[in-house]
Design a protein around this motif. Structure first.
Motif, mmCIF file in Angstrom:
data_model
loop_
_atom_site.group_PDB
_atom_site.id
_atom_site.type_symbol
_atom_site.label_atom_id
_atom_site.label_comp_id
_atom_site.label_asym_id
_atom_site.label_seq_id
_atom_site.Cartn_x
_atom_site.Cartn_y
_atom_site.Cartn_z
ATOM 1 N N TYR A 172 -1.195 5.410 -8.153
ATOM 2 C CA TYR A 172 -2.385 5.266 -7.307
ATOM 3 C C TYR A 172 -2.430 3.917 -6.577
ATOM 4 O O TYR A 172 -3.498 3.394 -6.279
ATOM 5 C CB TYR A 172 -3.649 5.495 -8.152
ATOM 6 C CG TYR A 172 -3.828 6.965 -8.475
ATOM 7 C CD1 TYR A 172 -3.179 7.536 -9.568
ATOM 8 C CD2 TYR A 172 -4.593 7.792 -7.664
ATOM 9 C CE1 TYR A 172 -3.305 8.886 -9.845
ATOM 10 C CE2 TYR A 172 -4.731 9.140 -7.933
ATOM 11 C CZ TYR A 172 -4.085 9.687 -9.021
ATOM 12 O OH TYR A 172 -4.206 11.036 -9.281
ATOM 13 N N ALA A 225 -8.871 -5.532 -7.203
ATOM 14 C CA ALA A 225 -9.539 -4.279 -6.808
ATOM 15 C C ALA A 225 -9.009 -3.078 -7.577
ATOM 16 O O ALA A 225 -9.725 -2.109 -7.801
ATOM 17 C CB ALA A 225 -9.399 -4.049 -5.308
ATOM 18 N N GLU A 283 -16.668 -6.421 -14.910
ATOM 19 C CA GLU A 283 -17.536 -5.261 -14.696
ATOM 20 C C GLU A 283 -16.821 -4.009 -15.214
ATOM 21 O O GLU A 283 -17.430 -3.135 -15.832
ATOM 22 C CB GLU A 283 -17.880 -5.114 -13.210
ATOM 23 C CG GLU A 283 -18.626 -6.328 -12.643
ATOM 24 C CD GLU A 283 -19.191 -6.086 -11.244
ATOM 25 O OE1 GLU A 283 -19.415 -4.925 -10.866
ATOM 26 O OE2 GLU A 283 -19.410 -7.082 -10.526
ATOM 27 N N PRO A 342 -11.225 -1.898 -11.223
ATOM 28 C CA PRO A 342 -12.245 -0.841 -11.272
ATOM 29 C C PRO A 342 -11.730 0.520 -10.805
ATOM 30 O O PRO A 342 -12.131 1.542 -11.370
ATOM 31 C CB PRO A 342 -13.361 -1.347 -10.356
ATOM 32 C CG PRO A 342 -12.855 -2.538 -9.666
ATOM 33 C CD PRO A 342 -11.655 -3.033 -10.396
ATOM 34 N N ILE A 343 -10.849 0.538 -9.833
ATOM 35 C CA ILE A 343 -10.326 1.832 -9.375
ATOM 36 C C ILE A 343 -9.554 2.497 -10.519
ATOM 37 O O ILE A 343 -9.733 3.681 -10.808
ATOM 38 C CB ILE A 343 -9.424 1.669 -8.134
ATOM 39 C CG1 ILE A 343 -10.228 1.112 -6.959
ATOM 40 C CG2 ILE A 343 -8.792 3.004 -7.744
ATOM 41 C CD1 ILE A 343 -9.388 0.742 -5.740
ATOM 42 N N GLN A 365 -14.973 -8.530 -10.857
ATOM 43 C CA GLN A 365 -14.955 -7.068 -10.977
ATOM 44 C C GLN A 365 -14.118 -6.608 -12.172
ATOM 45 O O GLN A 365 -14.317 -5.488 -12.664
ATOM 46 C CB GLN A 365 -14.469 -6.412 -9.698
ATOM 47 C CG GLN A 365 -13.091 -6.820 -9.247
ATOM 48 C CD GLN A 365 -12.693 -6.083 -7.956
ATOM 49 O OE1 GLN A 365 -12.967 -4.894 -7.802
ATOM 50 N NE2 GLN A 365 -12.082 -6.776 -7.028
ATOM 51 N N HIS A 372 0.836 -1.204 0.000
ATOM 52 C CA HIS A 372 0.000 0.000 0.000
ATOM 53 C C HIS A 372 0.869 1.251 0.000
ATOM 54 O O HIS A 372 1.137 1.825 1.047
ATOM 55 C CB HIS A 372 -0.915 0.020 1.220
ATOM 56 C CG HIS A 372 -1.616 -1.286 1.457
ATOM 57 N ND1 HIS A 372 -1.373 -2.062 2.541
ATOM 58 C CD2 HIS A 372 -2.530 -1.945 0.722
ATOM 59 C CE1 HIS A 372 -2.126 -3.153 2.484
ATOM 60 N NE2 HIS A 372 -2.831 -3.113 1.380
ATOM 61 N N GLY A 385 -11.733 3.899 -12.925
ATOM 62 C CA GLY A 385 -12.232 5.187 -12.425
ATOM 63 C C GLY A 385 -11.249 6.319 -12.671
ATOM 64 O O GLY A 385 -11.659 7.452 -12.921
ATOM 65 N N LEU A 386 -9.955 6.021 -12.617
ATOM 66 C CA LEU A 386 -8.960 7.046 -12.964
ATOM 67 C C LEU A 386 -9.142 7.463 -14.423
ATOM 68 O O LEU A 386 -9.091 8.645 -14.759
ATOM 69 C CB LEU A 386 -7.536 6.513 -12.742
ATOM 70 C CG LEU A 386 -7.158 6.090 -11.317
ATOM 71 C CD1 LEU A 386 -5.785 5.406 -11.304
ATOM 72 C CD2 LEU A 386 -7.151 7.280 -10.370
ATOM 73 N N ILE A 402 -6.089 -6.183 -2.407
ATOM 74 C CA ILE A 402 -7.202 -7.085 -2.710
ATOM 75 C C ILE A 402 -7.110 -7.432 -4.193
ATOM 76 O O ILE A 402 -7.174 -6.552 -5.049
ATOM 77 C CB ILE A 402 -8.554 -6.418 -2.393
ATOM 78 C CG1 ILE A 402 -8.594 -5.920 -0.942
ATOM 79 C CG2 ILE A 402 -9.701 -7.387 -2.684
ATOM 80 C CD1 ILE A 402 -8.474 -6.989 0.126
#
Lengths: 338, 465
Positions: A127, A135, A172, A138-139, A169, A118, A142-143, A132
């Motif tokens: 970023y 994960a 998705e 999708p993040i 995901q 992290h 979003g960027l 996870i």
């Protein structure tokens, strides 16, 4: 190693960029070597008990991130999984700050509160660093959404492994990215093993085709060759910037070390690892290219080795000298105070 | 049964080591955490702690032995009634083995010696100041649905980084018509219909928020947010901390929560306690239309992830709402809806109306109930509740959620910490019953709190039952 299997005609017609210059090759060599030496040092510090918890080393996969990053420009975003040290160094983050985060010290990128998996740098548009599996997809999408919303020219490079690619995901995200033509480059780092499960035992079909139902172009690339990676990334980054939506690059690569430091890697043979190291190593390969082409002298390479070693040694020293976080840090950064 | 202690792997690469020194002798009592021995690896000398309790029955590897392979039995710990004459060769392969715990020698202070006091350890913190009351001189009657829409529209006009995304929010005008006319005013770039893909769009919203946009992510209901809770907790709530303060996540997750009517177990759950337990989140659950508006505006402007819990049954109810666009209700401040002297009743969301109805019933019986609308659940306005309990000396908590680990459980514990000496009766929780929501109308009614159940609890707290 499989070469690109599915390259649309456009690429062969519009001549790819000229072969990399000697200067660029030297830069790739230096960056790959820095990642390797850094990771070796991290492994050593882990063994000494200075780094705790999970620690996933990137050794063997260096050509992927160095080649892709070479195709990005200032303002593009990068996001990846927990095998993230190499990406941070390739984004230009300071080795001292990364190593000090690994040792859980005040001087680390997350002040010692994030650890190996992290770390972030707003300054370098990195970023994370996400623990996870999947994960970050999708993040990272979003960027890319934010780039489109802000109507800037940026894109988001989203790295994930051959394990993450089986998470729901991810699909998705593919669906939304294709639907909204988001500027996102999905890079699958296929190192053949999702922890201890080989791709054959976990994944049906070819990974580069995983976006085909959504109309997302997918290409398989030799991820052990930094020049091939760079060429593919160049071509497809251009495609994305032209507003065509997402692309999937499957990088066929290999990690030499276990999944994490505590993985004895019994799911593959010593011979398999040795064969990859001796025949497909990305750093050795580039070194040979440069020496054969007389782009570089042995002395120049030695000088790079010395520079890299100095950076890594300095980072390790810093990571041990930097104090642990003050106990008062426990209660900071839980919320942004309005 | 004798327990074998094995040579531990003290580093990921260690295969063998030297047993440098036995700290315990044969016959010594050992308990968990006691240092048994010191072991030298190629990198460091480390202490080995016992994990099990008992008596060091026999040392199997003598002090000074080199090249002891990892996982070699080095000693046997005996329990009560066992003695060293136990034939150790009879220890079966299946007998419990214990890997001793390595600890790195450390001369540093014990962490608790410098443990700073956290926010929860001090006295009940004061809620933020509010000037909300002054705006009520000019009001207009609005439904909760309209108040929410107005709040979002005003904030979207004010800040171009605010956008709304979710299932059916745009062309359909909202599954519960909360986003009516927003698409018409702000267009499809800012009012975005998503596929049915909660996990995906929750994560996508988090990424957009990391880059400084201010997404409002609508869940058609919070029941479906369980598909997305990983991104709400692991990505939205924790990243600021994990990034040492670099990566804020200004996002609102909103939608109806709790039971509606006759939609059975999977569509009738109150998630308030789930989100309220997570550091890094703020959680609000308003009751009146003015609070929905004022708190939604506060939530959108907040630099942190906010869980905004609405209620389907409240959407159509009307309340007086201040006309001014400057009206904001700060997050973290409860509201006394009805003053009283005999018993305090706390509630949030729809349950506030039940608590107020219960107070009417109690008044007829000569009991004066003070009703506190919590409004924000995290951070909880403990001070307002404590001050009320200091006056009434009794507390009844009301909510739809299941009783175990509920907001009532939390308030009960807070009263132990902050109002123990003021309580004249045990705190009583009124919750949804501890079962999945049944479909049958009569059974559903029995599960949810009712004004009568709340009044009965209050009477019990007043020893009048």
């Amino acid at each position: 190693m499989a070469a690109s299997r599915r390259r649309p005609k456009a690429q062969t017609d519009s001549a790819p960029k000229q072969a990399a210059s000697a200067e660029e090759l030297l830069k790739y060599y230096r960056e790959m070597l820095l990642i390797r030496r850094f990771e070796e040092k991290a492994g050593q510090l882990y063994g000494m008990g200075l780094i705790g918890g999970f620690c996933h080393l990137y050794i063997g996969q260096e050509a992927v991130v160095v080649g892709v990053q070479a195709a990005l420009k200032e303002g593009d975003d990068v996001i990846t999984s927990y095998r993230d040290h190499g990406h941070m160094l390739a984004c230009g983050m300071d080795a001292k700050g990364v190593m000090a985060e690994l040792t859980g010290r005040r001087g680390g990128y997350s002040k010692g509160k994030g650890g190996s998996m992290h770390m972030f740098s707003r300054e370098k548009n990195f970023y994370g660093g996400h623990g996870i599996v999947g994960a970050q997809v999708p993040i990272g999408t979003g960027l890319a959404f934010a780039h489109k919303y802000n109507k800037d020219d940026g894109l988001s490079a989203v790295y994930c492994g051959d394990g993450a690619i089986n998470q729901g995901q991810v699909y998705e995200s593919f669906n939304m990215a294709a639907l909204w033509k988001l500027p996102v480059l999905y890079v699958i780092e296929n190192n053949k093993y999702a922890m201890g499960t080989s791709q054959e035992r976990a994944a049906a079909g070819e990974l580069f085709q995983r976006g085909s139902a959504y109309g997302i172009p997918g290409v398989q690339v030799n991820g052990m060759d930094v020049q091939e990676v760079r060429a593919a990334a160049d071509q497809w980054v251009e495609y994305i910037r032209a507003g065509n939506g997402p692309v999937i690059l499957e990088m066929k690569t290999y990690r030499y070390r276990g999944h994490s430091m505590s993985d004895p890697a019994k799911y593959r043979t010593k011979e398999e690892v040795e064969k990859m190291r001796s025949e497909s190593d990305p750093i050795d390969k580039l070194k040979k290219v440069m020496l054969d082409g007389a782009f570089v002298t042995e002395d120049q390479l030695k000088e790079i080795d010395r520079e890299v070693k100095a950076i890594v040694t300095e980072s390790a020293e810093f990571a041990q000298q930097s104090p642990e976080p003050d106990p008062s840090e426990l209660w900071t950064d839980v919320l942004v105070e309005a | 049964m004798p327990i074998e202690v094995l040579m531990p792997a003290l580093s990921p690469t260690m295969t063998e080591g030297k047993l440098a020194k036995w700290v315990k002798k044969e016959g010594d009592e050992v308990k968990s955490g006691d240092v048994l021995a010191e072991i030298e690896t190629d990198k460091a000398t480390m202490e080995v702690e016992a994990v099990d309790e008992g008596r060091l029955g026999k040392i199997l590897v003598a002090e000074g032995t080199e090249n002891v392979a990892v996982n070699t039995p080095i000693a046997v710990i005996l329990g009560d009634g066992e003695d060293a004459t136990t034939n150790l060769s009879n220890i079966e392969e299946s007998s419990p083995k214990t890997a001793a715990q390595p600890v790195i020698k450390d001369s540093g202070q014990r962490p608790d010696a410098t443990m700073p006091t956290g926010p929860s350890k001090g006295p009940a913190a004061a809620p933020p100041a509010s000037d909300e009351d002054k705006f009520f001189d000019k009001t207009v009657k609005k439904t909760v649905r309209e108040a929410l829409r107005d709040a979002m529209a005003e904030e979207m006009r004010r800040d171009p980084t605010v956008f709304l995304m979710g299932e059916e929010v745009a062309q359909y005008q909202g599954a519960y018509k909360v986003s009516q006319n927003l698409l018409q005013e702000f267009g499809p770039d800012r009012v975005i219909d998503t596929p049915i893909t909660e996990y995906g769009f929750a994560g996508l919203g988090v990424g957009a928020a990391f880059k400084g946009l201010r997404p409002i992510v609508e869940f058609m209901t919070f029941n479906f947010a369980m598909q997305a809770i990983d991104h709400i907790v692991n990505s939205a709530a924790k990243t600021l901390y994990m990034s040492g303060g670099q990566m804020g996540c200004p996002i609102v997750f909103r939608g109806p929560n709790g039971a509606a009517a006759r939609v059975a177990a999977q569509h009738s759950q109150d998630f308030t306690p789930w989100y309220a337990s997570v550091p890094g989140l703020k959680v609000v659950a308003p009751y009146s239309a003015s609070d929905f508006k004022g708190l939604m505006k506060a939530a959108i402007r907040d630099p942190n992830p906010v869980i905004f819990l609405e209620n389907e049954i409240l959407y159509g109810q009307s309340f007086e709402v201040p006309e001014s666009e400057d009206f904001i209700v700060p997050i973290g401040r409860a509201k006394i809806r009805r003053a009283g002297t005999d018993v305090t009743i706390t509630a949030h969301s729809l349950m506030v109306s039940y608590a107020l109805a219960a107070a009417e019933l109690l008044e007829k019986e000569g009991i004066s109930a003070e009703v506190i609308d919590l409004r924000t659940i995290r951070p909880l306005d403990t001070e307002t509740v404590v001050n009320s309990v200091k006056k009434t000396n009794r507390l009844v908590t009301v909510e739809e959620a299941w009783p175990t680990c509920s907001i009532g459980s939390e308030l009960s514990a807070l009263m132990m910490e902050h109002a123990f000496d003021y309580l004249d009766a045990p705190v009583i929780r009124v919750n949804g019953l501890d079962v999945p929501m049944p479909y049958a109308a009569n059974l559903e009614k029995l599960v949810l709190p009712s004004p009568e159940r709340i009044a009965d609890a209050a009477k019990k707290a007043c020893y009048r039952a």
